[in-house]
Design an enzyme around this catalytic site. Sequence first.
Site, PDB file in Angstrom:
ATOM      1  CG  HIS A   1      39.180 -16.130  76.215  1.00 17.58           C
ATOM      2  ND1 HIS A   1      39.104 -17.241  75.311  1.00 17.58           N
ATOM      3  CD2 HIS A   1      39.327 -16.564  77.314  1.00 17.58           C
ATOM      4  CE1 HIS A   1      38.909 -18.471  76.158  1.00 17.58           C
ATOM      5  NE2 HIS A   1      39.266 -17.971  77.360  1.00 17.58           N
TER       6      HIS A   1
ATOM      7  CG  ASP B   1      33.791 -12.561  75.315  1.00 17.36           C
ATOM      8  OD1 ASP B   1      33.034 -12.826  76.185  1.00 17.36           O
ATOM      9  OD2 ASP B   1      34.846 -13.063  75.161  1.00 17.36           O
TER      10      ASP B   1
ATOM     11  CD  GLN C   1      36.157 -12.810  83.090  1.00 17.70           C
ATOM     12  OE1 GLN C   1      35.943 -12.586  84.305  1.00 17.70           O
ATOM     13  NE2 GLN C   1      36.749 -13.979  82.662  1.00 17.70           N
TER      14      GLN C   1
ATOM     15  CE  LYS D   1      34.579 -17.108  81.658  1.00 14.57           C
ATOM     16  NZ  LYS D   1      35.768 -17.583  82.166  1.00 14.57           N
TER      17      LYS D   1
ATOM     18  CB  CYS E   1      42.690 -18.262  76.909  1.00 13.11           C
ATOM     19  SG  CYS E   1      42.617 -20.040  77.457  1.00 13.11           S
TER      20      CYS E   1
HETATM   21  N1  7TS Z   1      35.713 -14.635  76.873  1.00 18.43           N
HETATM   22  C1  7TS Z   1      36.255 -14.231  77.919  1.00 18.43           C
HETATM   23  C2  7TS Z   1      36.536 -12.926  78.207  1.00 18.43           C
HETATM   24  C3  7TS Z   1      36.769 -15.222  78.823  1.00 18.43           C
HETATM   25  O1  7TS Z   1      37.164 -14.763  79.907  1.00 18.43           O
HETATM   26  C4  7TS Z   1      36.635 -16.515  78.804  1.00 18.43           C
HETATM   27  C5  7TS Z   1      36.987 -17.677  79.650  1.00 18.43           C
HETATM   28  C6  7TS Z   1      35.867 -17.060  77.624  1.00 18.43           C
HETATM   29  C7  7TS Z   1      35.540 -15.999  76.552  1.00 18.43           C
HETATM   30  C8  7TS Z   1      35.680 -18.350  77.318  1.00 18.43           C
HETATM   31  O2  7TS Z   1      34.653 -18.859  78.109  1.00 18.43           O
HETATM   32  P1  7TS Z   1      34.212 -20.389  78.063  1.00 18.43           P
HETATM   33  O3  7TS Z   1      33.309 -20.442  79.402  1.00 18.43           O
HETATM   34  O4  7TS Z   1      33.767 -20.683  76.852  1.00 18.43           O
HETATM   35  O5  7TS Z   1      35.472 -21.122  78.477  1.00 18.43           O
HETATM   36  N2  7TS Z   1      38.093 -17.081  80.545  1.00 18.43           N
HETATM   37  C9  7TS Z   1      38.861 -17.813  81.345  1.00 18.43           C
HETATM   38  C10 7TS Z   1      39.899 -17.123  82.087  1.00 18.43           C
HETATM   39  O6  7TS Z   1      40.072 -16.048  82.215  1.00 18.43           O
HETATM   40  N3  7TS Z   1      40.408 -18.184  82.592  1.00 18.43           N
HETATM   41  O7  7TS Z   1      39.919 -19.433  82.487  1.00 18.43           O
HETATM   42  C11 7TS Z   1      38.769 -19.212  81.548  1.00 18.43           C
END
Ligand code: 7TS
Length: 405
Positions: free
Chosen positions: A123, A200, A203, A226, A364
């Site tokens: 990401h 990370d 997910q 999530k 992303c």
């Molecule tokens: N890393 C991974 C693997 C992610 O899927 C996401 C968000 C992030 C980092 C960032 O997370 P945040 O909560 O700080 O925004 N992924 C997604 C997605 O797949 N669609 O919208 C957000």
Amino acid sequence: MSIDIKKVRNDFPELARLVHDKPLIYLDNAASTLKCLPVINALQQHYTNEAANIHRGVHFLSEQGTMKYEATREKTQSFINAKERHEIIFTKGTTESINVIAQCYALEFLNEGDEILVSTMEHHSNIVPWQMAALKKGAIVREIPINDDGEIILDEYKKLLSEKTKIVSTCHISNSLGTINPIKEMITLAHDAGAIFVVDAAQSIAHESIDVQSLDCDFLVYSSHKMFGPTGFGVLYGKEDLLNKMPPYQGGGDMIDVVSFDGTTYNDLPHKFEAGTPHIAGGIALKFAYEYIESLGFENIIAHEKMLLDYATSQIKEIEGVKVIGEAKKKASVLSFVMDGGHPHDIGTILDRQGIAIRTGHHCTQPLMKRMNVTATARASFSVYNTLEDIDLFIQGLKKTKEFL
Ligand code: 7TS
């Protein structure tokens, strides 16, 4: 025991709503999950009856809030099996957690020519913060390549590791492909090369049991939203010795010991990294998300989601002109695909009119899209409250979409 799907669905009130006059089929769980009643109730309880600032007051509400907020830290510690409670830092989410490590570890301890390894499937939030730090330090961000199925090529990873490697950071599970990476093996290899490893877990936190001591990762990050929890809240786990040697991230209240114009000293962990009033309600409510996941059990969650993924994959492959993007041998409940003659955004929009929420675009992960030779995909991602009927409706919807296009 297995998932009592009817009960689980009742725990997520949003599933009862209509979208465009159709029952909601929510298949955008990789972006954010829906919220379960215990989390919603905890938020409401806090704002209705218990709002007050924490950590500084001697009055009843402040002390009660502090206790509840800190109870989430304890719960987090046990959920990921951290050795110490103060190794749990609360942040705004995955993105902020990675930025803390990039700014307080990479910027502080990397030198010119040092290398940071991230994989092609990351990401943007696990690429850009490293690039920003590297740019300032003359360090280099290098890419761990993946194969056509969307799996990290371990032999290439081994070749990239050297005495120059200082940090390796990869996702546990890919948001765009669903690939489950062999992080335990990758962590051992990084340590053998003298590098630290950042996981990370954005997910994976709601889909796999995680034990940071058994993994021996140096940092692990994720977002509450999530995993059925509130938005604007997240976790940065770090090994105590690393967190102790890092400077604070932001200055302000709570992160100090003594402030004076002659020089300020900082608070101990975890508060050193938690300047300012946090998202108190979010922190308190997250505990209920952990408990909800525990009440279901990871074994049951994994089995249910695997059934959904296997069924959806076999069904989608029956549709001519649809290609699945990401066919790793070990996959979590993410199904990315493209369709001949249909832009993913059009597919997403047409499905939306049928009440079916999927995500479309680059998710992303632009470098990954380039590697897979696509500009965008359509992505359905499943959670524990999804059903085989949801998938039937999604597949029917896709077939209709195909005719329409
Ligand atoms: N890393 C991974 C693997 C992610 O899927 C996401 C968000 C992030 C980092 C960032 O997370 P945040 O909560 O700080 O925004 N992924 C997604 C997605 O797949 N669609 O919208 C957000």
